[in-house]
Design a protein around this motif. Structure first.
Motif, PDB file in Angstrom:
ATOM      1  N   LEU A  84       0.860  -1.160   0.049  1.00  0.00           N
ATOM      2  CA  LEU A  84       0.142  -0.105   0.059  1.00  0.00           C
ATOM      3  C   LEU A  84       0.803   1.204  -0.096  1.00  0.00           C
ATOM      4  N   ASP A  85       1.940   1.371   0.851  1.00  0.00           N
ATOM      5  CA  ASP A  85       2.738   2.464   1.082  1.00  0.00           C
ATOM      6  C   ASP A  85       3.621   3.012  -0.370  1.00  0.00           C
ATOM      7  N   GLU A  86       4.080   1.712  -1.097  1.00  0.00           N
ATOM      8  CA  GLU A  86       4.779   1.772  -2.361  1.00  0.00           C
ATOM      9  C   GLU A  86       3.762   2.299  -3.426  1.00  0.00           C
ATOM     10  N   ALA A  87       2.649   1.912  -3.513  1.00  0.00           N
ATOM     11  CA  ALA A  87       1.492   2.209  -4.352  1.00  0.00           C
ATOM     12  C   ALA A  87       1.389   3.587  -4.311  1.00  0.00           C
ATOM     13  N   GLU A  88       0.914   3.997  -2.850  1.00  0.00           N
ATOM     14  CA  GLU A  88       0.663   5.438  -2.747  1.00  0.00           C
ATOM     15  C   GLU A  88       1.684   6.442  -3.291  1.00  0.00           C
ATOM     16  N   ARG A  89       3.087   5.973  -3.016  1.00  0.00           N
ATOM     17  CA  ARG A  89       4.369   6.789  -3.600  1.00  0.00           C
ATOM     18  C   ARG A  89       4.304   6.841  -5.212  1.00  0.00           C
ATOM     19  N   GLU A  90       3.909   5.551  -5.784  1.00  0.00           N
ATOM     20  CA  GLU A  90       4.155   5.614  -7.097  1.00  0.00           C
ATOM     21  C   GLU A  90       2.797   6.343  -7.692  1.00  0.00           C
ATOM     22  N   ALA A  91       1.779   6.592  -7.041  1.00  0.00           N
ATOM     23  CA  ALA A  91       0.655   7.502  -7.674  1.00  0.00           C
ATOM     24  C   ALA A  91       0.836   8.944  -7.355  1.00  0.00           C
ATOM     25  N   VAL A  92       1.513   9.194  -6.557  1.00  0.00           N
ATOM     26  CA  VAL A  92       1.881  10.488  -6.241  1.00  0.00           C
ATOM     27  C   VAL A  92       2.927  11.153  -7.298  1.00  0.00           C
ATOM     28  N   VAL A  93       3.960  10.387  -7.280  1.00  0.00           N
ATOM     29  CA  VAL A  93       5.061  10.563  -8.341  1.00  0.00           C
ATOM     30  C   VAL A  93       4.580  10.847  -9.677  1.00  0.00           C
ATOM     31  N   LEU A  94       3.533  10.185 -10.008  1.00  0.00           N
ATOM     32  CA  LEU A  94       2.841  10.221 -11.391  1.00  0.00           C
ATOM     33  C   LEU A  94       1.964  11.420 -11.410  1.00  0.00           C
ATOM     34  N   LEU A 114      -7.230   1.947   2.977  1.00  0.00           N
ATOM     35  CA  LEU A 114      -7.205   2.478   1.565  1.00  0.00           C
ATOM     36  C   LEU A 114      -6.676   3.819   1.683  1.00  0.00           C
ATOM     37  N   ARG A 115      -6.246   4.605   0.429  1.00  0.00           N
ATOM     38  CA  ARG A 115      -5.818   5.594   0.318  1.00  0.00           C
ATOM     39  C   ARG A 115      -6.649   6.498  -0.702  1.00  0.00           C
ATOM     40  N   ARG A 116      -6.959   7.667  -0.420  1.00  0.00           N
ATOM     41  CA  ARG A 116      -7.752   8.546  -1.227  1.00  0.00           C
ATOM     42  C   ARG A 116      -6.931   9.366  -2.336  1.00  0.00           C
ATOM     43  N   PHE A 117      -7.249   9.377  -3.510  1.00  0.00           N
ATOM     44  CA  PHE A 117      -6.513  10.309  -4.544  1.00  0.00           C
ATOM     45  C   PHE A 117      -7.551  11.276  -5.466  1.00  0.00           C
ATOM     46  N   THR A 118      -7.085  12.145  -6.035  1.00  0.00           N
ATOM     47  CA  THR A 118      -7.725  12.637  -7.192  1.00  0.00           C
ATOM     48  C   THR A 118      -6.528  12.510  -8.242  1.00  0.00           C
ATOM     49  N   ASP A 119      -6.750  12.177  -9.466  1.00  0.00           N
ATOM     50  CA  ASP A 119      -5.950  12.215 -10.758  1.00  0.00           C
ATOM     51  C   ASP A 119      -5.688  13.280 -11.099  1.00  0.00           C
ATOM     52  N   PRO A 120      -4.723  13.543 -12.029  1.00  0.00           N
ATOM     53  CA  PRO A 120      -4.318  14.861 -12.422  1.00  0.00           C
ATOM     54  C   PRO A 120      -5.459  15.837 -13.047  1.00  0.00           C
ATOM     55  N   ALA A 121      -6.712  15.105 -13.508  1.00  0.00           N
ATOM     56  CA  ALA A 121      -7.717  15.813 -14.104  1.00  0.00           C
ATOM     57  C   ALA A 121      -8.961  15.996 -13.065  1.00  0.00           C
ATOM     58  N   GLY A 122      -8.654  15.519 -11.876  1.00  0.00           N
ATOM     59  CA  GLY A 122      -9.497  15.732 -10.541  1.00  0.00           C
ATOM     60  C   GLY A 122     -10.413  14.535 -10.349  1.00  0.00           C
ATOM     61  N   PHE A 125     -10.057   8.411  -7.061  1.00  0.00           N
ATOM     62  CA  PHE A 125      -9.640   6.995  -7.037  1.00  0.00           C
ATOM     63  C   PHE A 125      -9.079   6.799  -5.657  1.00  0.00           C
ATOM     64  N   VAL A 126      -9.162   5.349  -5.398  1.00  0.00           N
ATOM     65  CA  VAL A 126      -8.492   4.925  -4.220  1.00  0.00           C
ATOM     66  C   VAL A 126      -7.494   3.799  -4.570  1.00  0.00           C
ATOM     67  N   ILE A 127      -6.734   3.718  -3.695  1.00  0.00           N
ATOM     68  CA  ILE A 127      -5.796   2.445  -3.737  1.00  0.00           C
ATOM     69  C   ILE A 127      -6.097   1.697  -2.379  1.00  0.00           C
ATOM     70  N   ALA A 128      -6.541   0.523  -2.742  1.00  0.00           N
ATOM     71  CA  ALA A 128      -7.221  -0.197  -1.501  1.00  0.00           C
ATOM     72  C   ALA A 128      -6.275  -1.649  -1.320  1.00  0.00           C
ATOM     73  N   ALA A 129      -5.956  -1.906   0.044  1.00  0.00           N
ATOM     74  CA  ALA A 129      -5.294  -3.140   0.324  1.00  0.00           C
ATOM     75  C   ALA A 129      -6.033  -4.195   0.336  1.00  0.00           C
ATOM     76  N   VAL A 130      -5.810  -5.418  -0.118  1.00  0.00           N
ATOM     77  CA  VAL A 130      -6.576  -6.649  -0.341  1.00  0.00           C
ATOM     78  C   VAL A 130      -5.602  -7.637   0.484  1.00  0.00           C
ATOM     79  N   ARG A 131      -6.189  -8.643   1.314  1.00  0.00           N
ATOM     80  CA  ARG A 131      -5.406  -9.406   1.867  1.00  0.00           C
ATOM     81  C   ARG A 131      -4.880 -10.756   0.913  1.00  0.00           C
ATOM     82  N   GLU A 132      -5.387 -10.726  -0.068  1.00  0.00           N
ATOM     83  CA  GLU A 132      -4.978 -11.785  -1.065  1.00  0.00           C
ATOM     84  C   GLU A 132      -4.405 -10.755  -2.343  1.00  0.00           C
ATOM     85  N   ASP A 133      -3.513 -11.619  -3.273  1.00  0.00           N
ATOM     86  CA  ASP A 133      -2.858 -11.160  -4.444  1.00  0.00           C
ATOM     87  C   ASP A 133      -4.074 -10.666  -5.404  1.00  0.00           C
ATOM     88  N   PRO A 134      -3.966  -9.378  -5.659  1.00  0.00           N
ATOM     89  CA  PRO A 134      -5.070  -8.822  -6.100  1.00  0.00           C
ATOM     90  C   PRO A 134      -5.019  -9.003  -7.799  1.00  0.00           C
TER      91      PRO A 134
END
Length: 142
Positions: A84-94, A114-122, A125-134
């Protein structure tokens, strides 16, 4: 007999190509025009088309997370809980912008699931953790 169908979520924005590239990089997919006129771009992963981005020169992004406004729709990107933390960093860098939210009770090992975001156009979206391979599309439960 049911006619075979598929579906894709389409996001409207003023400039579809950069937004399609944002999601392609975030999802490890590719982006390309669906038509010759550049009005619709499709983001395609190994399982097929996952998202469409359409030109709407009059698009106004939702004002979510303001309480009086609707989220309209959002994309939920699933990741392994330990990523989750790594996915959040990737999203912010993009270019994603984190959105603060009130505590919603979704906890996993004392961490928000889960972590909440807006994309560059507003769009939200969320990045959500799941217990199994997504990555497998069969068998997962939201």
């Amino acid at each position: 007999m049911t006619v075979p169908k598929t579906s894709v979520l389409i996001l409207d924005c003023a400039e579809p190509e950069p937004l399609a590239r944002f999601y392609a990089e975030l999802l490890g997919a590719t982006a390309g025009p669906a038509t010759g006129n550049g009005e619709l771009f499709l983001v395609t992963g190994r399982t097929g088309t996952v998202l469409g981005v359409r030109r709407d020169p009059h698009h106004a992004p939702p004002s979510w997370p303001l309480p009086e406004e609707s989220q309209q729709a959002h994309l939920r990107i699933l990741v392994a809980a330990d990523s989750l933390d790594e996915a959040e960093r990737e999203a912010v860098v993009l270019g994603a912008r984190p959105v603060a939210a009130e505590e919603d009770g979704t906890r996993l090992d004392n961490r928000t699931t889960l972590r909440r975001f807006t994309d560059p156009a507003g769009h939200s979206f969320v990045i959500a953790a799941v217990r199994e391979d997504p990555t497998p599309l069969t068998g997962w439960r939201p």
